[in-house]
Motif scaffolding. Structure first.
Motif, PDB file in Angstrom:
ATOM      1  N   ARG A  18      10.572  16.402   5.845  1.00 35.83           N
ATOM      2  CA  ARG A  18      10.163  17.012   4.463  1.00 35.83           C
ATOM      3  C   ARG A  18      11.494  17.146   3.810  1.00 35.83           C
ATOM      4  O   ARG A  18      11.336  16.578   2.659  1.00 35.83           O
ATOM      5  N   GLN A  19      12.458  17.425   4.318  1.00 33.51           N
ATOM      6  CA  GLN A  19      13.817  17.842   3.443  1.00 33.51           C
ATOM      7  C   GLN A  19      14.337  16.473   3.153  1.00 33.51           C
ATOM      8  O   GLN A  19      14.826  16.298   1.932  1.00 33.51           O
ATOM      9  N   LEU A  29       8.805  19.392  -2.071  1.00 35.51           N
ATOM     10  CA  LEU A  29       9.421  20.277  -0.982  1.00 35.51           C
ATOM     11  C   LEU A  29       8.623  21.240  -0.713  1.00 35.51           C
ATOM     12  O   LEU A  29       8.237  21.581   0.290  1.00 35.51           O
ATOM     13  N   GLU A  30       8.355  22.003  -1.697  1.00 33.59           N
ATOM     14  CA  GLU A  30       7.669  23.384  -1.844  1.00 33.59           C
ATOM     15  C   GLU A  30       6.275  23.114  -1.292  1.00 33.59           C
ATOM     16  O   GLU A  30       5.912  23.705  -0.265  1.00 33.59           O
ATOM     17  N   ALA A  31       5.383  22.223  -1.849  1.00 36.88           N
ATOM     18  CA  ALA A  31       4.167  21.870  -1.390  1.00 36.88           C
ATOM     19  C   ALA A  31       4.114  21.381   0.007  1.00 36.88           C
ATOM     20  O   ALA A  31       3.202  22.044   0.687  1.00 36.88           O
ATOM     21  N   ALA A  32       5.091  20.625   0.332  1.00 30.74           N
ATOM     22  CA  ALA A  32       5.002  20.381   1.980  1.00 30.74           C
ATOM     23  C   ALA A  32       5.554  21.379   2.799  1.00 30.74           C
ATOM     24  O   ALA A  32       4.768  21.510   3.812  1.00 30.74           O
ATOM     25  N   ILE A  36       2.829  22.451   5.636  1.00 31.23           N
ATOM     26  CA  ILE A  36       3.131  22.575   7.161  1.00 31.23           C
ATOM     27  C   ILE A  36       2.875  23.853   7.873  1.00 31.23           C
ATOM     28  O   ILE A  36       2.135  24.080   8.910  1.00 31.23           O
ATOM     29  N   ASN A  37       3.534  24.883   7.074  1.00 28.84           N
ATOM     30  CA  ASN A  37       3.460  26.221   7.523  1.00 28.84           C
ATOM     31  C   ASN A  37       1.946  26.553   7.605  1.00 28.84           C
ATOM     32  O   ASN A  37       1.293  27.304   8.569  1.00 28.84           O
ATOM     33  N   GLU A  38       1.002  26.392   6.310  1.00 29.02           N
ATOM     34  CA  GLU A  38      -0.423  26.643   6.717  1.00 29.02           C
ATOM     35  C   GLU A  38      -1.166  26.194   7.865  1.00 29.02           C
ATOM     36  O   GLU A  38      -1.843  26.752   8.457  1.00 29.02           O
ATOM     37  N   VAL A  62       1.659  12.284  11.430  1.00 27.80           N
ATOM     38  CA  VAL A  62       2.135  12.696  10.179  1.00 27.80           C
ATOM     39  C   VAL A  62       3.428  12.575   9.828  1.00 27.80           C
ATOM     40  O   VAL A  62       3.903  11.943   8.933  1.00 27.80           O
ATOM     41  N   GLU A  63       4.308  13.054  10.757  1.00 31.98           N
ATOM     42  CA  GLU A  63       5.828  12.725  10.486  1.00 31.98           C
ATOM     43  C   GLU A  63       6.295  11.467  10.495  1.00 31.98           C
ATOM     44  O   GLU A  63       6.996  10.837   9.651  1.00 31.98           O
ATOM     45  N   LEU A  64       5.558  10.507  11.340  1.00 35.04           N
ATOM     46  CA  LEU A  64       5.814   9.292  11.226  1.00 35.04           C
ATOM     47  C   LEU A  64       5.649   8.683   9.945  1.00 35.04           C
ATOM     48  O   LEU A  64       6.344   7.769   9.481  1.00 35.04           O
TER      49      LEU A  64
END
Length: 84
Positions: A18-19, A29-32, A36-38, A62-64
């Motif tokens: 994400r970063q 950045l904040e939305a992602a 992720i945390n949710e 998702v990461e890929l």
């Protein structure tokens, strides 16, 4: 590697990705980060090893996808974008 370690590693990897992907885009950045945390919090109480492996696979996919398919651009003129 145990499942708990795999989950933690995936969590860290998603945040690192994400970063990198949304660098210089505070809103994305904040939305992602929130998403992720949710997702991890909503599945925190999952105990089925099969379901956990399935969720790990989804997270890895998702990461890929983020790493290989997201393109950031800057709107520079009326019909012009510069790719970051």
């Amino acid at each position: 590697m145990g499942q708990a370690a795999k989950v933690l590693q995936l969590f860290k990897t998603l945040h690192r990705t994400r970063q990198q992907v949304f660098k210089n885009d505070a809103r994305a950045l904040e939305a992602a980060r929130i998403k992720i945390n949710e997702e991890f919090k909503s599945n925190k109480s999952e105990t089925s090893p099969k379901k956990i492996e399935e969720l790990i696979k989804i997270g890895s996919d998702v990461e890929l996808l983020l790493r290989t398919s997201v393109i950031q651009g800057i709107h520079t003129d009326h019909n012009t974008l510069n790719v970051m």
